[in-house]
Design a protein around this motif. Structure first.
Motif, PDB file in Angstrom:
ATOM      1  N   THR A 314       0.839  -1.206   0.000  1.00 14.26           N
ATOM      2  CA  THR A 314       0.000   0.000   0.000  1.00 14.26           C
ATOM      3  C   THR A 314       0.869   1.248   0.000  1.00 14.26           C
ATOM      4  O   THR A 314       0.586   2.229  -0.708  1.00 14.26           O
ATOM      5  CB  THR A 314      -0.906   0.011   1.250  1.00 14.26           C
ATOM      6  OG1 THR A 314      -1.463  -1.292   1.386  1.00 14.26           O
ATOM      7  CG2 THR A 314      -2.002   1.029   1.150  1.00 14.26           C
ATOM      8  N   GLU A 315       1.941   1.193   0.764  1.00 14.93           N
ATOM      9  CA  GLU A 315       2.850   2.335   0.859  1.00 14.93           C
ATOM     10  C   GLU A 315       3.525   2.580  -0.500  1.00 14.93           C
ATOM     11  O   GLU A 315       3.638   3.722  -0.971  1.00 14.93           O
ATOM     12  CB  GLU A 315       3.908   2.070   1.932  1.00 14.93           C
ATOM     13  CG  GLU A 315       3.406   2.069   3.370  1.00 14.93           C
ATOM     14  CD  GLU A 315       2.674   0.798   3.803  1.00 14.93           C
ATOM     15  OE1 GLU A 315       2.344  -0.052   2.938  1.00 14.93           O
ATOM     16  OE2 GLU A 315       2.428   0.666   5.009  1.00 14.93           O
ATOM     17  N   ALA A 316       3.972   1.479  -1.130  1.00 12.07           N
ATOM     18  CA  ALA A 316       4.612   1.607  -2.447  1.00 12.07           C
ATOM     19  C   ALA A 316       3.614   2.173  -3.458  1.00 12.07           C
ATOM     20  O   ALA A 316       3.952   3.066  -4.253  1.00 12.07           O
ATOM     21  CB  ALA A 316       5.125   0.247  -2.912  1.00 12.07           C
ATOM     22  N   ALA A 317       2.394   1.672  -3.404  1.00 11.15           N
ATOM     23  CA  ALA A 317       1.365   2.141  -4.350  1.00 11.15           C
ATOM     24  C   ALA A 317       1.068   3.624  -4.132  1.00 11.15           C
ATOM     25  O   ALA A 317       0.798   4.357  -5.098  1.00 11.15           O
ATOM     26  CB  ALA A 317       0.101   1.301  -4.204  1.00 11.15           C
ATOM     27  N   ALA A 318       1.126   4.074  -2.885  1.00 10.62           N
ATOM     28  CA  ALA A 318       0.870   5.501  -2.597  1.00 10.62           C
ATOM     29  C   ALA A 318       1.953   6.359  -3.246  1.00 10.62           C
ATOM     30  O   ALA A 318       1.665   7.407  -3.851  1.00 10.62           O
ATOM     31  CB  ALA A 318       0.833   5.735  -1.086  1.00 10.62           C
ATOM     32  N   ILE A 319       3.200   5.905  -3.157  1.00  9.71           N
ATOM     33  CA  ILE A 319       4.296   6.668  -3.779  1.00  9.71           C
ATOM     34  C   ILE A 319       4.124   6.671  -5.300  1.00  9.71           C
ATOM     35  O   ILE A 319       4.283   7.713  -5.962  1.00  9.71           O
ATOM     36  CB  ILE A 319       5.674   6.079  -3.377  1.00  9.71           C
ATOM     37  CG1 ILE A 319       5.897   6.249  -1.874  1.00  9.71           C
ATOM     38  CG2 ILE A 319       6.792   6.755  -4.176  1.00  9.71           C
ATOM     39  CD1 ILE A 319       7.173   5.592  -1.345  1.00  9.71           C
ATOM     40  N   GLU A 320       3.780   5.528  -5.860  1.00  5.89           N
ATOM     41  CA  GLU A 320       3.605   5.453  -7.324  1.00  5.89           C
ATOM     42  C   GLU A 320       2.447   6.351  -7.787  1.00  5.89           C
ATOM     43  O   GLU A 320       2.545   7.017  -8.830  1.00  5.89           O
ATOM     44  CB  GLU A 320       3.380   4.000  -7.744  1.00  5.89           C
ATOM     45  CG  GLU A 320       4.664   3.176  -7.619  1.00  5.89           C
ATOM     46  CD  GLU A 320       4.459   1.674  -7.429  1.00  5.89           C
ATOM     47  OE1 GLU A 320       5.463   0.965  -7.288  1.00  5.89           O
ATOM     48  OE2 GLU A 320       3.299   1.220  -7.405  1.00  5.89           O
TER      49      GLU A 320
END
Ligand code: NAD
Ligand code: IPM
Ligand code: MN
Length: 358
Positions: A314-320
């Protein structure tokens, strides 16, 4: 969670894009209630200057211990007089990849919609492009015996040996087929088997390994033709499997489908959970110190680290998503036709994450 990783800013624009990525990681950690435990160490030219070696023992020890490494870039004109493993590239980065057995380097090419206009290629070639290059990273000509032969007085010669073992080809081929299973089930293996013996072995071994993956379509292409196909019909490719040097060269070319070299991240992976995340670009001495470097490749590398080394999807997706928003709003550096500095792009992406995570 405590996110413990090794941060190796390196040289040139490495520390600049690194600072922007660390700012985004800080904003993300804050937004999601994590802590960052960053072990920053020297590598490359910066390590040569401070410690007399491109890969100090404590840098390697930290990388080995944390198993998650975020690397900027190494090298630059200041160290170009050095040779062999005294250089930032071979003695720092290549040896680190080799010692950690990070044999698989994955480099994606999937143009963001907001960047189609930034590519010199016509949009009709770019829509729907989505491939990854699986580059063998710890073998081949970069690691073979190299040297000079001064025996002929007025005609010195130089040599670089290119060697691949069956086992080296097998493991990278398995990795490419496994990745293809999570995508569109096609592998394009790239070699120069009309000339090179290493490439003939490569083609034989890849063909043999393919038998374990009957669900995956395999095609073989010569590297010179591939350099053309990548520009004329990039949509046709899903997983491109290739050896170290061809992968290095083809991925700089592939970055142009995506608007700039400054937007392509990569993950360097081994058999276990160890991962090094590194933009594909270099230290860009021509723009170092000017605040012009595009930090997106480094920021996306940091997101990839969160996803793969820490399971923080979820954190990675937020950055993307924040990167996509910055691109859509043209909040970008000058390589993409924007006006923002490296630091400002990092700050905007961090702010977007902070605002959109509740
Ligand atoms: P480079 O990738 O550093 O730069 C090539 C061109 O792309 C330059 O014009 C540069 O300004 C531009 N560019 C690169 N990254 C950019 C970014 N993030 N934003 C905007 N523009 C960007 O390649 P080079 O100039 O051939 O090599 C310079 C040095 O970097 C050499 O010492 C080389 O060995 C080293 N290098 C290191 C790595 C690495 O550490 N992974 C990769 C490639 C090159
Ligand atoms: C890359 C770089 C490196 C490589 C150099 C700096 C050793 O070009 O990561 O693409 O060739 O692997
Ligand atoms: Mn390269």
């Amino acid at each position: 969670m405590n996110i413990n990783f090794t941060y190796l800013p390196g040289d040139g624009i490495g520390p600049e894009v690194g600072a922007a990525a660390i700012a985004v990681l800080n904003a993300t950690a804050n937004a999601f209630g994590h802590t960052l435990d960053i072990e920053e160490h020297l590598i490359g030219g910066a390590a040569i200057d401070a410690r007399g070696t491109p890969l100090p023992d404590e840098t390697y020890a930290s990388a080995k211990k944390t198993g998650a490494i975020l690397l900027g870039a190494v090298g630059g004109p200041k160290w170009d007089h050095l040779k062999g493993s005294d250089r930032p590239e071979l003695g720092g980065l290549l040896i680190l990849r080799k010692k950690l057995e990070l044999f698989a380097n994955v480099r994606p090419a999937k143009p963001f919609a907001g960047l189609i206009a930034s590519s010199p290629l016509k949009p009709k070639y770019l829509e729907g492009v989505d491939f990854v290059v699986v580059r063998e990273l710890t073998g081949g000509i970069y690691f073979g015996d190299k040297g000079r032969d001064n025996s002929q007085e007025n005609n010195i010669s130089a040599y670089d040996e290119c060697r691949y073992s069956e086992a080296e080809i097998e493991r990278i081929a398995h990795r490419a087929f496994q990745i293809a299973r999570t995508r569109r089930s096609k592998v394009t293996s790239v070699d120069k088997s009309n000339v090179l013996e290493t490439s003939r072995l490569w083609r034989e071994v890849v063909t043999k390994i393919a038998k374990n993956y009957p669900d995956i379509e395999l095609e073989h292409t010569l590297v010179d033709a591939m350099a053309m196909h990548m520009l004329t019909r990039p949509r046709d490719f899903d997983v491109i499997l290739t050896e170290n040097m061809f992968g290095d060269i083809l991925t700089d070319e592939a970055s142009i489908l995506c608007g700039s070299m400054g937007v392509i991240p990569s993950a360097s992976l081994g058999e276990g959970s160890m991962g090094m995340y590194e933009p594909i670009h270099g230290s860009a001495p021509d723009i170092a110190g000017a605040g012009k470097a595009n930090p997106i490749a480094m920021i996306l590398s940091a997101a990839w680290m969160l996803r793969t080394s820490f399971g923080l999807d979820t954190e990675a997706a937020a950055i993307e998503a924040a990167v996509k928003a910055a691109l859509d709003a043209r909040q970008v550096t000058s390589d993409l036709g924007g006006l923002l500095s490296t630091q400002d792009v990092g700050a905007k992406i961090g702010e977007w994450v902070a605002e959109h995570v509740t």
